[in-house]
Design a protein around this motif. Structure first.
Motif, short mmCIF file in Angstrom:
data_model
loop_
_atom_site.label_atom_id
_atom_site.label_comp_id
_atom_site.label_asym_id
_atom_site.label_seq_id
_atom_site.Cartn_x
_atom_site.Cartn_y
_atom_site.Cartn_z
N ALA A 19 0.83 -1.20 0.00
CA ALA A 19 0.00 0.00 0.00
C ALA A 19 0.87 1.26 0.00
CB ALA A 19 -0.93 0.00 1.22
N ALA A 20 1.88 1.28 0.89
CA ALA A 20 2.76 2.45 0.97
C ALA A 20 3.55 2.62 -0.32
CB ALA A 20 3.71 2.30 2.16
N GLN A 21 4.00 1.52 -0.88
CA GLN A 21 4.83 1.57 -2.09
C GLN A 21 4.04 2.12 -3.29
OE1 GLN A 21 5.60 -1.95 -4.86
NE2 GLN A 21 7.25 -2.10 -3.37
N LEU A 22 2.87 1.55 -3.54
CA LEU A 22 2.11 1.95 -4.72
C LEU A 22 1.51 3.34 -4.57
CD1 LEU A 22 0.39 -1.49 -5.44
CD2 LEU A 22 2.30 -0.46 -6.68
N TYR A 23 1.03 3.66 -3.37
CA TYR A 23 0.48 5.00 -3.16
C TYR A 23 1.57 6.06 -3.27
CZ TYR A 23 -1.63 9.03 -0.89
OH TYR A 23 -2.07 10.29 -0.61
N SER A 24 2.72 5.80 -2.64
CA SER A 24 3.80 6.80 -2.69
C SER A 24 4.35 6.92 -4.11
CB SER A 24 4.91 6.44 -1.70
OG SER A 24 5.51 5.19 -2.02
N TYR A 25 4.30 5.84 -4.90
CA TYR A 25 4.76 5.92 -6.28
C TYR A 25 3.92 6.93 -7.06
CZ TYR A 25 6.01 4.48 -11.04
OH TYR A 25 6.43 4.47 -12.35
N GLU A 26 2.60 6.88 -6.87
CA GLU A 26 1.74 7.85 -7.55
C GLU A 26 2.03 9.27 -7.08
OE1 GLU A 26 -0.42 7.09 -10.07
OE2 GLU A 26 0.54 5.12 -9.90
N CYS A 27 2.30 9.40 -5.77
CA CYS A 27 2.62 10.74 -5.23
C CYS A 27 3.94 11.25 -5.79
CB CYS A 27 2.69 10.68 -3.70
SG CYS A 27 1.12 10.33 -2.89
N TYR A 28 4.94 10.39 -5.85
CA TYR A 28 6.24 10.81 -6.37
C TYR A 28 6.18 11.10 -7.87
CZ TYR A 28 8.61 9.71 -1.98
OH TYR A 28 9.03 9.71 -0.67
N LYS A 29 5.35 10.36 -8.59
CA LYS A 29 5.20 10.66 -10.02
C LYS A 29 4.61 12.05 -10.21
CE LYS A 29 2.91 7.08 -11.64
NZ LYS A 29 2.27 6.19 -12.67
N SER A 30 3.64 12.40 -9.39
CA SER A 30 3.07 13.75 -9.48
C SER A 30 4.11 14.80 -9.11
CB SER A 30 1.87 13.87 -8.53
OG SER A 30 0.84 12.98 -8.90
N PHE A 31 4.95 14.48 -8.13
CA PHE A 31 5.97 15.43 -7.68
C PHE A 31 7.04 15.64 -8.75
CE2 PHE A 31 10.12 16.18 -5.65
CZ PHE A 31 9.86 17.37 -5.00
N PHE A 32 7.45 14.55 -9.40
CA PHE A 32 8.54 14.63 -10.40
C PHE A 32 8.06 15.02 -11.78
CE2 PHE A 32 10.77 11.63 -7.42
CZ PHE A 32 11.86 12.45 -7.16
N ALA A 33 6.74 15.01 -12.01
CA ALA A 33 6.21 15.33 -13.34
C ALA A 33 6.53 16.77 -13.71
CB ALA A 33 4.71 15.09 -13.38
N ASP A 34 6.69 17.01 -15.00
CA ASP A 34 6.92 18.36 -15.50
C ASP A 34 5.74 19.24 -15.12
OD1 ASP A 34 6.58 20.51 -17.80
OD2 ASP A 34 8.69 19.92 -17.80
N LYS A 35 6.02 20.38 -14.53
CA LYS A 35 4.96 21.24 -14.00
C LYS A 35 4.08 21.82 -15.10
CE LYS A 35 6.67 20.47 -10.01
NZ LYS A 35 6.05 19.41 -9.20
#
Length: 256
Positions: A19-35
């Motif tokens: 749960a932590a891995q997959l949820y945080s992956y989505e969060c980090y993708k949003s963080f690293f995505a081009d603004k």
């Protein structure tokens, strides 16, 4: 029951870990995505996967230490017994023994697995994409996991990653770094395929549900806006109809 030894700590670890891995992956993708464009390069996907793996590992590493200890140590018969032994050996640090090696192993593993799953052709079946991504990551990073287990099994002391890796190579050769690879692959590759498939389908179902909810809200708002003029007309008509009677009442001789 021997085949299920250590299964409870494994379940207790895997559920919050995934749960932590997959949820945080989505969060980090949003963080690293081009603004501006919202796009993710391969390097940014790799970074998001690595960060997600490390986040989940930090949160659940004590459970992994307990699971492994119960599985291999005859003295550890229960979960509470394993907790007592580890606490006696070194207190809280004993539960995080091997954390450095775990982080060094999980960061590249999850970077490869999650980013490969996203990058593989979307017309592939989801299970096949998950299986293939896990295979690539496992072949590439399995030696790091072997070293991690070696460190975790050291009782009452923590040894450096390089020392543990060197000891394995001296005792068993380079092949020792891949000891247990086949049974691990047989267990984990289908598991990863199923996990990523379920997550992908759950995300799609959630997104569809959100779209349907938005459409429903828009429909309700449209109906509300359409009814608003009619409501105002009824209110205005009622006021106009009531005005003469009010005037009549005011001018009636009985009113005075």
């Amino acid at each position: 029951m021997g085949f299920w030894k250590g299964n409870l700590p494994q379940v207790l670890r895997v559920v919050p870990y995934s749960a932590a891995q997959l949820y945080s992956y989505e969060c980090y993708k949003s963080f690293f995505a081009d603004k501006e464009t919202g796009e993710l390069s391969v390097y940014r996907r790799l970074a998001a996967g690595a960060c997600a793996g490390m986040t989940a590992t930090i949160l659940t590493h004590p459970l992994d230490t307990l699971r492994l200890r119960i599985a291999v140590d005859p003295k550890c018969k229960t979960l509470l017994g394993a907790v007592a032994i580890l606490a006696k050996e070194g207190g809280l640090p004993a539960f995080y023994r091997g954390l450095g090696a775990s982080m060094a192993g999980i960061a590249p593993y999850m970077a490869l697995e999650l980013s490969t799953y996203d990058i593989l052709p979307q017309n592939m079946p989801s299970f096949a994409r998950g299986f293939t991504a896990a295979l690539i990551a496992t072949v590439s990073c399995y030696p790091l996991d072997t070293v991690r287990r070696r460190i975790q099994l050291e009782a009452a002391r923590s040894i450096p990653w390089g020392v543990a890796a060197g000891a394995i190579v001296r005792e068993e050769g380079v092949g020792g770094l891949y000891r247990g690879f086949l049974p691990n692959a047989v267990k984990n590759l289908p598991n990863k395929g199923i996990k990523l498939t379920v997550f992908s389908e759950a995300k799609a179902a959630y997104a569809k549900g959100q779209d349907e909810l938005q459409k429903l809200q828009n429909s309700v708002q449209a109906v509300s806006h359409a009814l608003e003029p009619a409501k105002l007309e009824r209110v205005a008509g009622g006021m106009a109809a009531g005005a003469p009677s009010c005037v009549a009442s005011a001018t009636s001789p009985l009113a005075s």
